[in-house]
Design a protein around this motif. Structure first.
Motif, PDB file in Angstrom:
ATOM      1  N   VAL A   1       2.390  -3.473  16.193  1.00 26.52           N
ATOM      2  CA  VAL A   1       3.616  -3.088  15.430  1.00 26.52           C
ATOM      3  C   VAL A   1       2.867  -3.338  13.564  1.00 26.52           C
ATOM      4  CG1 VAL A   1       6.368  -3.506  13.361  1.00 26.52           C
ATOM      5  CG2 VAL A   1       5.819  -3.445  16.250  1.00 26.52           C
ATOM      6  N   PRO A   2       2.999  -2.419  12.495  1.00 25.53           N
ATOM      7  CA  PRO A   2       1.952  -2.802  11.027  1.00 25.53           C
ATOM      8  C   PRO A   2       3.045  -2.985  10.120  1.00 25.53           C
ATOM      9  CG  PRO A   2       2.887   0.091  12.010  1.00 25.53           C
ATOM     10  CD  PRO A   2       3.434  -1.147  13.642  1.00 25.53           C
ATOM     11  N   VAL A   3       2.199  -4.158   9.807  1.00 23.63           N
ATOM     12  CA  VAL A   3       3.000  -5.035   9.109  1.00 23.63           C
ATOM     13  C   VAL A   3       3.958  -3.977   8.365  1.00 23.63           C
ATOM     14  CG1 VAL A   3       3.159  -6.677   6.691  1.00 23.63           C
ATOM     15  CG2 VAL A   3       1.633  -7.300   9.208  1.00 23.63           C
ATOM     16  N   LEU A   4       5.451  -4.456   7.461  1.00 29.91           N
ATOM     17  CA  LEU A   4       6.304  -3.933   6.374  1.00 29.91           C
ATOM     18  C   LEU A   4       5.697  -4.606   5.405  1.00 29.91           C
ATOM     19  CD1 LEU A   4       8.043  -1.991   5.838  1.00 29.91           C
ATOM     20  CD2 LEU A   4      10.281  -3.914   6.165  1.00 29.91           C
ATOM     21  N   THR A   5       5.743  -3.511   4.097  1.00 27.01           N
ATOM     22  CA  THR A   5       4.875  -4.177   2.867  1.00 27.01           C
ATOM     23  C   THR A   5       5.559  -3.708   1.616  1.00 27.01           C
ATOM     24  OG1 THR A   5       2.582  -3.882   3.988  1.00 27.01           O
ATOM     25  CG2 THR A   5       2.599  -4.330   1.475  1.00 27.01           C
ATOM     26  N   ALA A   6       5.949  -4.693   0.510  1.00 26.28           N
ATOM     27  CA  ALA A   6       6.638  -4.500  -0.158  1.00 26.28           C
ATOM     28  C   ALA A   6       5.969  -2.962  -1.019  1.00 26.28           C
ATOM     29  CB  ALA A   6       7.004  -5.228  -0.506  1.00 26.28           C
ATOM     30  N   ASN A   7       7.348  -2.534  -1.607  1.00 23.58           N
ATOM     31  CA  ASN A   7       7.147  -1.203  -2.512  1.00 23.58           C
ATOM     32  C   ASN A   7       7.543  -2.643  -3.865  1.00 23.58           C
ATOM     33  OD1 ASN A   7       6.535   0.956  -1.480  1.00 23.58           O
ATOM     34  ND2 ASN A   7       8.626   0.298  -0.386  1.00 23.58           N
ATOM     35  N   PRO A   8       6.635  -1.849  -5.145  1.00 22.03           N
ATOM     36  CA  PRO A   8       6.905  -1.888  -5.860  1.00 22.03           C
ATOM     37  C   PRO A   8       9.058  -2.349  -6.455  1.00 22.03           C
ATOM     38  CG  PRO A   8       5.039  -1.272  -7.030  1.00 22.03           C
ATOM     39  CD  PRO A   8       5.981  -0.996  -5.437  1.00 22.03           C
ATOM     40  N   LEU A   9       9.319  -3.015  -7.112  1.00 24.12           N
ATOM     41  CA  LEU A   9      10.596  -2.802  -7.730  1.00 24.12           C
ATOM     42  C   LEU A   9      11.151  -1.626  -7.764  1.00 24.12           C
ATOM     43  CD1 LEU A   9      13.610  -4.464  -7.531  1.00 24.12           C
ATOM     44  CD2 LEU A   9      12.915  -5.351  -9.814  1.00 24.12           C
ATOM     45  N   LEU A  10      10.596  -1.011  -8.648  1.00 23.60           N
ATOM     46  CA  LEU A  10      11.352  -0.026  -9.235  1.00 23.60           C
ATOM     47  C   LEU A  10      11.207   1.407  -8.216  1.00 23.60           C
ATOM     48  CD1 LEU A  10      10.651  -0.031 -13.277  1.00 23.60           C
ATOM     49  CD2 LEU A  10      12.805  -0.728 -11.879  1.00 23.60           C
TER      50      LEU A  10
END
Length: 539
Positions: A238-247
């Motif tokens: 499973v690829p790691v889920l990476t956070a996008n910048p807030l906006l």
């Protein structure tokens, strides 16, 4: 030429049965389904939205819809007809600019296809609490029932049956629809407010402990490790889920929250059936807008607070894209789609309460499907009344004052909508493609409405004189704002997926072909289409 000749008949045959309360309830019910109960938690785990603020996304979408809501009131209160916006656009600009966007609307995202879509995903909302009820009580019968409802094939079969039920309901006329909507909206509204209020007292992140108590100790930490811990995620491929910048994440969420806010426009399709339109739409539409904003914000703040944003994202991510990995983490347990009623049932794992919550939230989908179905029927009816579609679609039952053939066609397209939604289960990419098609076909009407309002005072002053607020400058300014929003919506909801593009093209070609045929047929009968669109149709 008299009305009897240019229109299909002298009067619509519809009756004024609805009050401002019905306008308000429809304005609440139609938006508050998939957006509030389903996508509010599901999109937290999409790779292009994770890291965004879902409450902010709902709020921004609501601000975008405020000028549209003002325009909906202005047009329908001034011209209370079936498909009021279609009537104004086709009379102010051109019949073609009225026909094409509203053709897309009634067959796609605003009408018939959405009715089938909503019935299908409503079953997902019900299956979640049912699964929790079975696991919490260790009841094999409830677990089997939940697993059966989670199965996509069973969901498709049941949704087709529900489409048949909606067809029968609409054959009964607007009075039957009115009382069905009142019951089917007030009950889930009460349950939703009470359960969300109770959820607020569970405490920050305590929902994860509740999840562990139902699905086994450490379940939440295992799910989050597979989604976020690279060393663990590799073991599950499973690829790691990476956070996008807030906006950026929030902007991505608008794709879904704009869809969630859609539905306020549905009441503009029943102008011929609302009593005292100028007052009813003023009170009803803006009451509905305020309640929907409050529901969306409260819902979007409470769920991440109680269940932890990252856990909600992790479960949604794995459930949508890697269900086999999720099943290996929680073996032998039913794994419903993430939804608000599912998490409420987790927080309060009482089997009876879980079933009540599931049924109440399912009613949100029923009370959404009914108005969009009505919008599709009235859309087909009004275009047929103008002789832009086959005249048979303007047929009305004299006993029930209900369109008949328009209802039959809506049922066929709604069934197709359920079938298409079946394929949404194949992953987030196809889910995004489906919503893109529904968004495109829904929002395509906005910019022509804005352009019509901009030009109305100057292009068709004789029609403008019939409006409830006769400020030329204010009307044009409102129109320019709506036009700009509509153009942005068209660009934002465009999606490069070839299947979406082909559906868009096919729907447009079919609609234009029917229109050309009908115009040629009218000319052959000696009917001048310009005389049809030179006047407002009778109520």
């Amino acid at each position: 030429m008299s009305e009897e000749v240019v229109f299909v008949r002298r009067a619509s045959g519809l009756v004024r049965e609805l009050s401002w309360i019905d306008v308000a309830l429809w304005s609440i019910a139609c938006p508050a389904a998939s957006g509030m109960t389903f996508y509010a938690v599901k999109v937290l785990g999409y790779p292009d939205t994770y890291g965004g603020n879902i409450a902010l996304a709902f709020f921004l979408a609501g601000l975008i819809f405020l000028p549209l809501t003002i325009a909906f009131y202005y047009i329908t209160a001034s011209f209370p007809r079936s498909s009021s916006m279609y009537v104004v656009v086709s009379r102010t600009l051109h019949s073609v600019l009225g026909y094409i966007p509203f053709w897309y609307y009634i067959v796609g995202g605003g009408g018939a296809m959405t009715a089938g879509f909503v019935m299908y995903i409503g079953l997902k909302a019900f299956s979640g609490p049912l699964a929790v009820a079975g696991v919490a009580s260790n009841n094999p019968a409830l677990i089997s029932m939940a697993n059966a409802l989670i199965d996509p094939v069973n969901q498709l079969v049941i949704s087709i049956i529900l489409v048949a039920v909606l067809w029968a309901l609409n054959m009964g006329g607007i009075k039957v629809i009115k009382w069905t909507m009142r019951i089917a909206t007030i009950l889930p509204l009460v349950v939703t407010v009470l359960t969300l209020a109770a959820l607020a007292f569970v405490g920050a992140d305590n929902g994860m402990a509740a999840f562990d108590s139902v699905y086994g100790p450490g379940s939440t930490s295992k799910i989050m490790s597979v989604a976020f811990n690279e060393a663990v995620s590799k073991q599950y491929n499973v690829p790691v889920l990476t956070a996008n910048p807030l906006l950026i994440g929030t902007y991505g969420m608008l794709f879904w929250t704009l869809w969630a806010w859609s539905g306020l426009e549905v009441t503009t399709f029943i102008g011929s059936e609302v009593k005292d339109p100028s007052r009813s739409y003023l009170k009803g539409l803006f009451t509905g807008y305020a309640v929907v904003m409050a529901l969306y914000l409260f819902n979007a703040i409470i769920l991440p607070y109680v269940f932890n944003y990252d856990f909600l994202a992790a479960y949604a991510y794995l459930r949508a894209n890697y269900p086999d990995a999720l099943a290996s983490i929680l073996p032998g347990k039913p794994l419903p789609e993430p939804s608000v009623p599912f998490y409420i049932a987790i927080a309060f794992p009482n089997p009876v309460l879980a079933i009540i919550v599931g049924l109440a939230y399912f009613l949100w989908y029923l009370n959404t499907a009914i108005p969009v179905w009505v919008a599709a029927v009235r859309g087909f009816f009004s275009m047929s009344f103008d002789r832009a579609l086959p005249e048979k679609l303007a047929s009305v039952s004299p006993r029930f004052a209900a369109p008949t053939w328009a209802n039959h066609i809506t049922a066929i397209i709604a069934g197709l909508g359920a079938i298409i939604t079946y394929y949404e289960n194949l992953g987030a990419t196809l889910a995004t493609a489906l919503i893109s098609w529904l968004d495109f076909s829904l929002f395509i009407f906005v910019w022509p409405v804005g352009l019509a309002l901009t030009l109305l005072p100057w292009w068709r002053p004789e029609i403008f004189e019939r409006t409830v607020f006769r400020s030329k400058v204010a009307t044009s300014v409102l129109g320019i704002i709506v036009f700009a929003i509509g153009w942005w919506l068209m660009l934002y909801t465009s999606y490069p997926e070839p299947s979406v593009q082909m559906v868009n093209i096919a729907a447009g070609v079919l609609g234009v072909s029917i229109y050309v045929y009908m115009m040629a047929k009218n000319r052959a009968k000696g009917i001048d289409p310009s005389k049809i669109y030179g006047q407002i149709p009778p109520a």
